[in-house]
Scaffold this motif. Structure first.
Motif, PDB file in Angstrom:
ATOM      1  N   GLU A 144       0.831  -1.217   0.000  1.00  0.00           N
ATOM      2  CA  GLU A 144       0.000   0.000   0.000  1.00  0.00           C
ATOM      3  C   GLU A 144       0.859   1.259   0.000  1.00  0.00           C
ATOM      4  O   GLU A 144       0.419   2.313  -0.433  1.00  0.00           O
ATOM      5  CB  GLU A 144      -0.857   0.045   1.284  1.00  0.00           C
ATOM      6  CG  GLU A 144      -2.145  -0.716   1.206  1.00  0.00           C
ATOM      7  CD  GLU A 144      -2.884  -0.621   2.531  1.00  0.00           C
ATOM      8  OE1 GLU A 144      -3.951  -0.012   2.568  1.00  0.00           O
ATOM      9  OE2 GLU A 144      -2.361  -1.158   3.558  1.00  0.00           O
ATOM     10  N   LEU A 145       2.036   1.143   0.572  1.00  0.00           N
ATOM     11  CA  LEU A 145       2.846   2.341   0.768  1.00  0.00           C
ATOM     12  C   LEU A 145       3.601   2.732  -0.500  1.00  0.00           C
ATOM     13  O   LEU A 145       4.778   2.459  -0.664  1.00  0.00           O
ATOM     14  CB  LEU A 145       3.820   2.149   1.935  1.00  0.00           C
ATOM     15  CG  LEU A 145       3.220   2.372   3.326  1.00  0.00           C
ATOM     16  CD1 LEU A 145       4.253   2.052   4.396  1.00  0.00           C
ATOM     17  CD2 LEU A 145       2.719   3.802   3.480  1.00  0.00           C
ATOM     18  N   THR A 146       2.938   3.387  -1.364  1.00  0.00           N
ATOM     19  CA  THR A 146       3.590   3.948  -2.542  1.00  0.00           C
ATOM     20  C   THR A 146       4.399   5.133  -2.071  1.00  0.00           C
ATOM     21  O   THR A 146       4.309   5.557  -0.911  1.00  0.00           O
ATOM     22  CB  THR A 146       2.539   4.444  -3.540  1.00  0.00           C
ATOM     23  OG1 THR A 146       1.777   5.461  -2.878  1.00  0.00           O
ATOM     24  CG2 THR A 146       1.632   3.321  -3.992  1.00  0.00           C
ATOM     25  N   ARG A 147       5.174   5.735  -2.988  1.00  0.00           N
ATOM     26  CA  ARG A 147       6.022   6.877  -2.628  1.00  0.00           C
ATOM     27  C   ARG A 147       5.166   8.021  -2.075  1.00  0.00           C
ATOM     28  O   ARG A 147       5.460   8.581  -1.016  1.00  0.00           O
ATOM     29  CB  ARG A 147       6.789   7.340  -3.863  1.00  0.00           C
ATOM     30  CG  ARG A 147       7.734   8.486  -3.546  1.00  0.00           C
ATOM     31  CD  ARG A 147       8.563   8.870  -4.737  1.00  0.00           C
ATOM     32  NE  ARG A 147       9.570   9.814  -4.321  1.00  0.00           N
ATOM     33  CZ  ARG A 147       9.469  11.124  -4.471  1.00  0.00           C
ATOM     34  NH1 ARG A 147       8.399  11.641  -5.029  1.00  0.00           N
ATOM     35  NH2 ARG A 147      10.433  11.905  -4.074  1.00  0.00           N
ATOM     36  N   VAL A 148       4.085   8.305  -2.786  1.00  0.00           N
ATOM     37  CA  VAL A 148       3.229   9.412  -2.356  1.00  0.00           C
ATOM     38  C   VAL A 148       2.571   9.102  -1.027  1.00  0.00           C
ATOM     39  O   VAL A 148       2.559   9.908  -0.088  1.00  0.00           O
ATOM     40  CB  VAL A 148       2.157   9.716  -3.428  1.00  0.00           C
ATOM     41  CG1 VAL A 148       1.200  10.795  -2.923  1.00  0.00           C
ATOM     42  CG2 VAL A 148       2.816  10.129  -4.707  1.00  0.00           C
ATOM     43  N   ARG A 149       2.031   7.879  -0.907  1.00  0.00           N
ATOM     44  CA  ARG A 149       1.396   7.498   0.364  1.00  0.00           C
ATOM     45  C   ARG A 149       2.380   7.566   1.523  1.00  0.00           C
ATOM     46  O   ARG A 149       2.070   8.063   2.594  1.00  0.00           O
ATOM     47  CB  ARG A 149       0.847   6.069   0.242  1.00  0.00           C
ATOM     48  CG  ARG A 149      -0.418   5.977  -0.571  1.00  0.00           C
ATOM     49  CD  ARG A 149      -1.558   5.442   0.332  1.00  0.00           C
ATOM     50  NE  ARG A 149      -2.788   5.397  -0.423  1.00  0.00           N
ATOM     51  CZ  ARG A 149      -3.252   4.281  -0.977  1.00  0.00           C
ATOM     52  NH1 ARG A 149      -2.606   3.143  -0.842  1.00  0.00           N
ATOM     53  NH2 ARG A 149      -4.382   4.304  -1.657  1.00  0.00           N
ATOM     54  N   LEU A 150       3.556   7.075   1.265  1.00  0.00           N
ATOM     55  CA  LEU A 150       4.592   7.063   2.299  1.00  0.00           C
ATOM     56  C   LEU A 150       4.900   8.517   2.731  1.00  0.00           C
ATOM     57  O   LEU A 150       4.979   8.845   3.915  1.00  0.00           O
ATOM     58  CB  LEU A 150       5.856   6.385   1.776  1.00  0.00           C
ATOM     59  CG  LEU A 150       6.986   6.172   2.797  1.00  0.00           C
ATOM     60  CD1 LEU A 150       6.496   5.311   3.963  1.00  0.00           C
ATOM     61  CD2 LEU A 150       8.193   5.523   2.137  1.00  0.00           C
ATOM     62  N   PHE A 151       5.064   9.369   1.722  1.00  0.00           N
ATOM     63  CA  PHE A 151       5.358  10.764   1.996  1.00  0.00           C
ATOM     64  C   PHE A 151       4.247  11.412   2.834  1.00  0.00           C
ATOM     65  O   PHE A 151       4.505  12.082   3.837  1.00  0.00           O
ATOM     66  CB  PHE A 151       5.556  11.525   0.667  1.00  0.00           C
ATOM     67  CG  PHE A 151       5.750  12.997   0.873  1.00  0.00           C
ATOM     68  CD1 PHE A 151       6.918  13.474   1.483  1.00  0.00           C
ATOM     69  CD2 PHE A 151       4.778  13.910   0.495  1.00  0.00           C
ATOM     70  CE1 PHE A 151       7.087  14.820   1.679  1.00  0.00           C
ATOM     71  CE2 PHE A 151       4.951  15.258   0.705  1.00  0.00           C
ATOM     72  CZ  PHE A 151       6.129  15.727   1.291  1.00  0.00           C
ATOM     73  N   THR A 152       2.995  11.159   2.441  1.00  0.00           N
ATOM     74  CA  THR A 152       1.853  11.726   3.175  1.00  0.00           C
ATOM     75  C   THR A 152       1.858  11.239   4.617  1.00  0.00           C
ATOM     76  O   THR A 152       1.717  12.007   5.580  1.00  0.00           O
ATOM     77  CB  THR A 152       0.537  11.286   2.502  1.00  0.00           C
ATOM     78  OG1 THR A 152       0.671  11.465   1.106  1.00  0.00           O
ATOM     79  CG2 THR A 152      -0.640  12.078   3.029  1.00  0.00           C
ATOM     80  N   SER A 153       2.033   9.946   4.712  1.00  0.00           N
ATOM     81  CA  SER A 153       2.014   9.345   6.038  1.00  0.00           C
ATOM     82  C   SER A 153       3.116   9.936   6.944  1.00  0.00           C
ATOM     83  O   SER A 153       2.890  10.279   8.098  1.00  0.00           O
ATOM     84  CB  SER A 153       2.211   7.832   5.857  1.00  0.00           C
ATOM     85  OG  SER A 153       1.735   7.163   6.970  1.00  0.00           O
ATOM     86  N   ILE A 154       4.321  10.040   6.362  1.00  0.00           N
ATOM     87  CA  ILE A 154       5.471  10.580   7.113  1.00  0.00           C
ATOM     88  C   ILE A 154       5.223  12.057   7.474  1.00  0.00           C
ATOM     89  O   ILE A 154       5.511  12.499   8.599  1.00  0.00           O
ATOM     90  CB  ILE A 154       6.760  10.452   6.257  1.00  0.00           C
ATOM     91  CG1 ILE A 154       7.189   8.997   6.147  1.00  0.00           C
ATOM     92  CG2 ILE A 154       7.879  11.322   6.806  1.00  0.00           C
ATOM     93  CD1 ILE A 154       8.078   8.505   7.269  1.00  0.00           C
ATOM     94  N   THR A 155       4.673  12.817   6.531  1.00  0.00           N
ATOM     95  CA  THR A 155       4.414  14.242   6.789  1.00  0.00           C
ATOM     96  C   THR A 155       3.447  14.414   7.958  1.00  0.00           C
ATOM     97  O   THR A 155       3.700  15.208   8.892  1.00  0.00           O
ATOM     98  CB  THR A 155       3.820  14.916   5.531  1.00  0.00           C
ATOM     99  OG1 THR A 155       4.730  14.712   4.452  1.00  0.00           O
ATOM    100  CG2 THR A 155       3.616  16.403   5.767  1.00  0.00           C
ATOM    101  N   ILE A 156       2.371  13.651   7.918  1.00  0.00           N
ATOM    102  CA  ILE A 156       1.396  13.754   9.014  1.00  0.00           C
ATOM    103  C   ILE A 156       2.055  13.388  10.349  1.00  0.00           C
ATOM    104  O   ILE A 156       1.893  14.073  11.363  1.00  0.00           O
ATOM    105  CB  ILE A 156       0.183  12.847   8.729  1.00  0.00           C
ATOM    106  CG1 ILE A 156      -0.584  13.390   7.515  1.00  0.00           C
ATOM    107  CG2 ILE A 156      -0.744  12.762   9.943  1.00  0.00           C
ATOM    108  CD1 ILE A 156      -1.640  12.428   6.978  1.00  0.00           C
TER     109      ILE A 156
END
Ligand code: C2E
Ligand code: MG
Ligand code: MG
Length: 735
Positions: free
Chosen positions: A138-150
């Motif tokens: 599930e953790l695509t680059r964008v998802r990972l980035f969003t998750s990390i940012t939050i």
């Protein structure tokens, strides 16, 4: 351990959009047993900035390794944790340990799993404050980035809150510490400590300057670290221009300056303000700025309180009229010197102005005040600067200084020159002192003052205008007087006191015109204690009022019993002490007693001494007038030995002057005293007052007095005072 970057995280919020190289990266911990995942994650997040800060990565390949890392280094913003590693639930166990055992509640946790089947319970996610749970796919680059940012945003907020809470706790502690009443210097040193603690810098960066009305130049009150050597210097004397200028600017602008180092301003009362400088090697974070503001306003309150304490202390220890310490201050100073064992060569003197209350009553209060101020100034000028001078009572000054400075000679010298008071004529003031050498009589402050007081009292009685050195015998004598007083109390209550009577003789025909009532105390051992000894004691102890009342009633009863046996005009003279007469109810009580005994005012004469004139003259005149209106005669006893001035004498409603026996029964060859008696008689004649001479012991004295115009007399020549029975007998043969 990695350098603390919490504050910088917060600061990042506030700065410009372009990333600043000085900003530390967010540190991310990757925990995974698959080596590829590490590389893939770093690649996915490469070159990204979150809230203007870059990311950096640390790798752990097992839960065990991660735990070891986290134990020594808590400074990670986020951990990406694989669920299945050494064991199926190694990731979950790690998470539990981070929260429950390491108590790290700020690190954000993102769980990743390759096998969706190993999904943790919803409860676990909630219980361990997990930010995200994703399968690796599930953790695509964008998802990972969003998750990390939050996750990083929430980490940053948590850190801000933490810093705020710690700071507030710090401020509360500081306020508690600084709110204690201490001296100015301690307070300033406290600010140094607390401010450095708040800014988390080593305590070597701060100085404090105070500005006050007395000296325009601010001084360094507290300094630590590399500034320590500047302690006590005037601000202008400190060598570092940057620091000097900052402090000057802040004190002048009455405002913080936070652009170059931290320079904060604490307003106090109008006369005093503080400024503190911390050479902070980094900019303040936003939270620090806010905390600093809270800190400063808290400290301003504590500072104001400190100044209030100062003012209260001033009131408690200073005499406002003469600007010297008061009795409390004097005691405190003796105690202080006792503690520091520096009393060996010291002396304490109590200096009492002679006749002050009299002068104060004759002239007005303002004159008395000016006199006290002049004496305070004179003493200050006369004695060394180290000698501590206080006003310990109405007209009593206390000196504590070296025995070489506080000497009888210097005390005498202090009053040798007349005092210039305002527009008045130069005034001579005399003073009597009691002196004690502390080396010879070491004791507590209160005891020291008491002993100096014993010497003073003794000097007042026998060496007015001089200084008497305390000796143990004086204390013994004081103790004897106390014992005598307690015996007197017993004697009075067990009716061991009685009256003797001594007749008044009209000189030209020898008629008995009255008698004086004289108090007698015969002890159980049959010894007579002279009234000159016990009456002053009774006066000092407050017993005189009751005793005097008893004398009046006894005398009146006696006079009432004589009705029909003596001439109607026969008067009894009662000695009334000053303390007794100054009782507000004295006149009404006396008049009531006279009436109760069926007598009239003219049967009674009261003998007052000149000391009554120290009272409010207006009130005195009023009382005397009321008595005279009721027919009671007023005699001025022991006339010529006191201090009454002619003007007072003229204004007071009195009937008779009683010439003191020292002017009557002096050595016959010595004509001087008799000369005084003649002067008094001429004066009385001029003022149309009656006269009586006491202490007539010879026929010659009687004749001379008679020739000089004296009307009545009393003395051993006629008869000594007698008890009631003997007097009665004497009266029957002499009428
Ligand atoms: P004072 O009122 O001047 O009393 C006269 C004193 O002179 C008396 O002393 C008396 O005994 C003494 N005296 C009388 N004739 C002669 C004399 O010819 N030669 C000599 N050398 N002395 C003579 P006393 O009784 O010892 O009283 C001393 C003082 O005590 C009195 O002086 C008075 O001031 C005070 N005093 C006595 N009784 C009372 C009292 O009831 N109340 C108050 N307040 N004072 C009292
Ligand atoms: Mg008398
Ligand atoms: Mg007398």
């Amino acid at each position: 351990m990695v350098e603390h970057s919490d504050d910088l995280l917060v600061f990042a919020d506030e700065v410009e959009a372009t990333p600043s190289p000085s900003l530390l990266p967010w540190r991310i911990l990757i925990v995974d047993d698959e080596p590829d995942v590490h590389a893939a994650t770093q690649l996915a997040l490469k070159g990204l900035f979150i809230e203007d800060r870059p990311l950096s990565f640390v790798s752990a390949h097992s839960a065990t390794e991660a735990l070891a890392l986290l134990q020594s280094d808590s400074d990670f913003a986020v951990a990406l944790v694989d669920v299945v590693m050494e064991s199926d639930d190694a990731g979950l166990n790690l998470v539990r340990t981070i929260r429950d055992t390491l108590h790290n509640h700020s690190i954000r946790l993102i769980l990743r799993t390759g096998q969706p089947g190993y999904a943790p319970e919803i409860d676990t996610i909630r219980a361990y404050d997990i930010n995200d749970y994703k399968t690796k796919s599930e953790l695509t680059r964008v998802r990972l980035f969003t998750s990390i940012t939050i996750a990083i945003r929430s980490y940053s907020q948590i850190k801000q809150l933490e810093a705020g809470r710690n700071g507030l706790e710090q401020i509360l502690a500081a306020a508690r510490e600084l709110g204690k009443p201490t001296g100015m210097k301690k307070f300033a040193a406290g600010i140094v400590t607390q401010l450095c603690a708040l800014l988390k810098v080593a305590e070597e960066c701060l100085i404090c300057a105070a500005l006050n009305e007395h000296d325009d130049e601010p001084t360094i009150l507290a300094a630590a670290g590399r500034f320590a050597e500047w302690m006590g210097l005037p601000l202008n004397a400190i060598p570092e221009a940057r620091v000097r200028n900052q402090l000057h600017a802040v004190l002048h602008a009455q405002h913080h300056a936070l652009d170059d180092g931290v320079c904060v301003y604490f307003p106090g009362t109008e006369q005093q303000a503080l400024a503190a400088f911390v050479d902070l090697p980094r900019p303040l974070t936003a939270i620090e700025q806010r905390l600093l503001e809270v800190f400063c306003s808290n400290i301003a309150v504590a500072f104001e309180n400190l100044q209030l304490y100062g003012a209260i202390e001033q009131l408690a220890y200073q005499d406002a009229l003469v600007g010297l310490p008061n009795r409390n201050g004097f005691i405190a100073e003796i105690e202080r010197q006792t503690r520091s064992c520096s009393l060996n060569q010291q002396a304490v003197a109590l200096v009492d102005l002679d006749n002050f209350s009299y002068i104060n009553s004759v002239l007005d209060d303002a004159f008395g005040d000016a006199m006290l101020q002049a004496v305070a100034q004179r003493l200050r000028a006369q004695f060394q600067a180290e000698t501590f001078i206080a006003r310990v009572g109405g007209d009593v000054f206390g000196l504590l200084g070296s025995a070489a400075d506080v000497t009888p000679e210097r005390l005498t010298a202090a009053f040798a020159e007349p005092f210039a008071l305002h527009q008045n004529e130069p005034l001579r003031i005399s003073a009597t002192s009691g002196l004690i050498l502390l080396e010879q009589h070491p004791s507590s402050a209160v005891e020291v003052i008491k002993n100096a007081g014993v010497a003073l009292k003794q000097a007042k009685h026998f060496q007015r205008g001089h200084t008497l050195l305390f000796a143990t015998e004086l204390a013994d004598a004081a103790r004897d007087r106390m014992q005598l007083l307690s015996r007197l109390r017993t004697a009075f209550s067990s009716e061991r006191l009685h009256l003797h009577f001594q007749p008044f003789i009209r000189l030209h025909d020898g008629a008995v015109v009255g008698a004086e009532c004289l108090l007698r105390w015969k002890t159980d051992e049959g010894q007579f204690i002279p009234p000159d000894q016990f009456i002053p004691l009774a006066e000092q102890s407050g017993m005189m009022v009751a005793l005097g009342d008893w004398v009046i009633r006894t005398a009146l009863r006696w006079r009432a019993a004589l009705v029909g046996q003596v001439d109607e005009a026969f008067r009894i003279a009662i000695n009334v002490s000053h303390v007794q007469f100054s009782e507000p109810s004295f006149v009404s009580t006396l008049l009531a007693h006279i009436q109760q005994h069926g007598l009239q005012g003219h049967h009674v004469e009261i003998e007052l001494t000149e000391s009554v004139a120290v009272d409010n003259l207006h009130e005195l005149t009023h009382k005397l007038t009321v008595l005279r209106d009721h027919g009671v005669a007023i005699a001025m006893d022991d006339f010529g030995t006191g201090y009454s001035s002619l003007s007072i004498l003229r204004s007071l409603p009195i009937d008779r002057l009683k010439i003191d026996r020292s002017f009557v029964s002096g050595d016959d060859a010595d004509l001087a005293p008799f000369g005084i008696a003649q002067t008094i008689l001429a004066l009385a004649n001029h003022l149309q007052l009656h006269t009586i001479a006491e202490g007539i012991e010879t026929d010659e004295q009687r004749n001379s007095l008679m020739r000089a115009g004296c009307q009545e007399g009393q003395g051993y020549f006629f008869t000594k005072p007698m008890d009631e029975a003997h007097f009665h007998e004497w009266l029957m043969t002499h009428q």
